[in-house]
Design a protein around this motif. Structure first.
Motif, short mmCIF file in Angstrom:
data_model
loop_
_atom_site.label_atom_id
_atom_site.label_comp_id
_atom_site.label_asym_id
_atom_site.label_seq_id
_atom_site.Cartn_x
_atom_site.Cartn_y
_atom_site.Cartn_z
N ILE A 152 4.32 19.57 -0.63
CA ILE A 152 4.01 18.23 -1.11
C ILE A 152 4.02 18.31 -2.63
N ALA A 153 5.03 17.70 -3.25
CA ALA A 153 5.22 17.90 -4.69
C ALA A 153 6.00 16.74 -5.28
N ALA A 154 6.09 16.74 -6.61
CA ALA A 154 6.87 15.71 -7.31
C ALA A 154 8.35 16.04 -7.21
N ASP A 155 9.16 15.01 -7.07
CA ASP A 155 10.61 15.18 -7.03
C ASP A 155 11.14 15.41 -8.43
N PRO A 169 9.45 10.66 1.33
CA PRO A 169 8.73 10.11 0.16
C PRO A 169 7.34 9.64 0.54
N LEU A 170 6.37 9.93 -0.32
CA LEU A 170 4.97 9.60 -0.05
C LEU A 170 4.46 8.49 -0.97
N MET A 171 4.66 8.63 -2.26
CA MET A 171 4.11 7.66 -3.21
C MET A 171 4.94 7.64 -4.48
N SER A 172 4.89 6.51 -5.15
CA SER A 172 5.50 6.35 -6.46
C SER A 172 4.39 6.02 -7.45
N GLU A 173 4.43 6.63 -8.62
CA GLU A 173 3.43 6.32 -9.63
C GLU A 173 4.09 6.26 -11.02
N PRO A 174 3.62 5.32 -11.85
CA PRO A 174 4.18 5.20 -13.20
C PRO A 174 3.46 6.14 -14.17
N PHE A 175 4.13 6.49 -15.23
CA PHE A 175 3.46 7.15 -16.34
C PHE A 175 2.81 6.06 -17.20
N VAL A 176 1.66 6.41 -17.76
CA VAL A 176 0.89 5.46 -18.56
C VAL A 176 0.51 6.10 -19.89
N ALA A 177 0.17 5.25 -20.84
CA ALA A 177 -0.36 5.73 -22.12
C ALA A 177 -1.88 5.80 -22.02
N VAL A 178 -2.46 6.90 -22.47
CA VAL A 178 -3.91 7.06 -22.48
C VAL A 178 -4.33 7.24 -23.94
N VAL A 179 -5.24 6.36 -24.39
CA VAL A 179 -5.51 6.22 -25.82
C VAL A 179 -7.03 6.21 -26.05
N GLY A 282 7.54 14.89 9.44
CA GLY A 282 7.38 13.44 9.46
C GLY A 282 6.00 13.02 9.96
N GLN A 283 5.50 13.73 10.98
CA GLN A 283 4.16 13.42 11.48
C GLN A 283 3.09 13.69 10.43
N ILE A 284 3.23 14.80 9.70
CA ILE A 284 2.26 15.11 8.65
C ILE A 284 2.34 14.10 7.53
N ALA A 285 3.56 13.67 7.17
CA ALA A 285 3.70 12.65 6.12
C ALA A 285 3.00 11.36 6.51
N GLN A 286 3.09 10.98 7.78
CA GLN A 286 2.44 9.75 8.23
C GLN A 286 0.91 9.88 8.18
N ARG A 287 0.39 11.06 8.42
CA ARG A 287 -1.05 11.27 8.31
C ARG A 287 -1.51 11.28 6.85
N LEU A 288 -0.61 11.68 5.97
CA LEU A 288 -0.96 11.82 4.56
C LEU A 288 -0.99 10.49 3.82
#
Length: 314
Positions: A152-155, A169-179, A282-288
């Motif tokens: 389970i890792a980033a593409d 695919p599990l999730m999509s996340e944006p990069f953000v600015a932290v200030v 696929g079964q593990i991905a659905q549980r995750l």
């Protein structure tokens, strides 16, 4: 002859393939999680059983002999057949698995991974779990080397998929600015996440692609250290909601904003070698996915609703 053939084991074959692919006894030992002496002993036993020298260990790197090259073709077929047989014996059902070698990105370490293991432990009552936590690129290398069953890792955005693995695919996340609160990005140096890791390389490539060269003095590999410096007013940084969740003790001391340049995002996926575990990945991905939604995405969207278009379960 029958006695010699009886000493050919799957473990011996796996050790031989690892040594042949790595070109080094010590590298094969690291890949398999055993000592170099254990690798040497298995290779000697296999060569004795077959009555042939498979590897020339006198030089560096280790070289496959003509007999070894011939046996290597059969060895890979044998290992693939053994993996498929184990999966078929499991009847494509999680409850039939006896061992699962799982690699999980560090970003899930504190919350998602323990819950996933607890969930799987209820489904796989007779299963032994071997967990490897690490950076995405290292986990993918171990999956390709057959040292892990599921990762389970980033593409990697530029990675050629090929046909050697299946991807969920599990999730999509944006990069953000932290200030630092109330400060202008233009007045601050950038604190970079290390380019030794996949995420840091993705950030660096995005900045270069858009001709951006923000001043920076620090390149760190710790989310907590980066956010502590941002909270202390030393600079701003580019991270992801998962990184913020992992080092959430600093969340009240920083501001999260959209990037001040074109958006950037990453996808996290579950990967396994194609055709080996049947529908188990696929079964593990659905549980995750519900765990990710509950533990990561819902809290992040509650704090920063504007992330909704890019932060989601896939």
């Amino acid at each position: 002859m029958a006695e010699a053939e009886g000493r050919v084991t799957l473990w011996g074959i796996e050790v031989f393939v690892a040594a042949a692919e790595e070109g080094s006894i010590s590298a094969a030992a690291r890949r398999l999680g055993v000592s170099p002496s254990a690798v040497s002993q298995q290779l000697s036993a296999l060569e004795t059983a077959l009555g042939a020298s498979l590897l020339d260990r006198s030089g560096r790197p280790v070289q496959v002999t003509p007999a070894g090259a011939m046996f290597r073709r059969h060895a890979q077929t044998i290992l693939n057949a053994a993996s498929e047989a184990r999966a078929e014996l499991a009847m494509a059902d999680l409850s039939g698995m006896t061992t699962l070698r799982l690699g999980v990105i560090e970003d899930f370490d504190s919350d998602v991974t323990p819950r996933l293991l607890s969930t799987l432990a209820r489904d796989l009552k007779g299963c032994r779990f071997l967990l490897e936590t690490g950076a995405s690129h290292r986990l993918m290398d171990q999956l390709e080397a057959r040292a892990l069953d599921i990762v389970i890792a980033a593409d990697a955005p530029t990675e050629a998929e090929g046909d050697w693995r299946e991807v969920h695919p599990l999730m999509s996340e944006p990069f953000v600015a932290v200030v630092p609160p109330g400060q202008r990005i233009d007045d601050l140096p950038l604190i970079l996440y290390t380019a030794r890791h996949l995420m840091g390389r993705q950030i660096a490539a995005h900045l270069a692609r858009h001709g951006l060269k923000p001043a920076h003095r620090f390149e760190l590999d710790s989310y907590a250290a980066i956010l502590a410096m941002v909270a202390g007013g030393e600079g701003w940084t580019i991270l992801t909601p998962l990184a913020l969740h992992q080092a959430r003790a600093f969340r009240p001391s920083v501001e999260v904003r959209p990037l001040p340049f074109p958006a950037l995002a990453r996808t996290l996926s579950l990967s396994a070698r194609a055709g080996i575990l049947h529908d188990v990945p696929g079964q593990i991905a659905q549980r995750l996915k519900p765990l990710i939604a509950e533990v990561v995405i819902t809290p992040a969207l509650a704090a920063t609703p504007w992330l909704a278009p890019a932060l989601r379960v896939l």
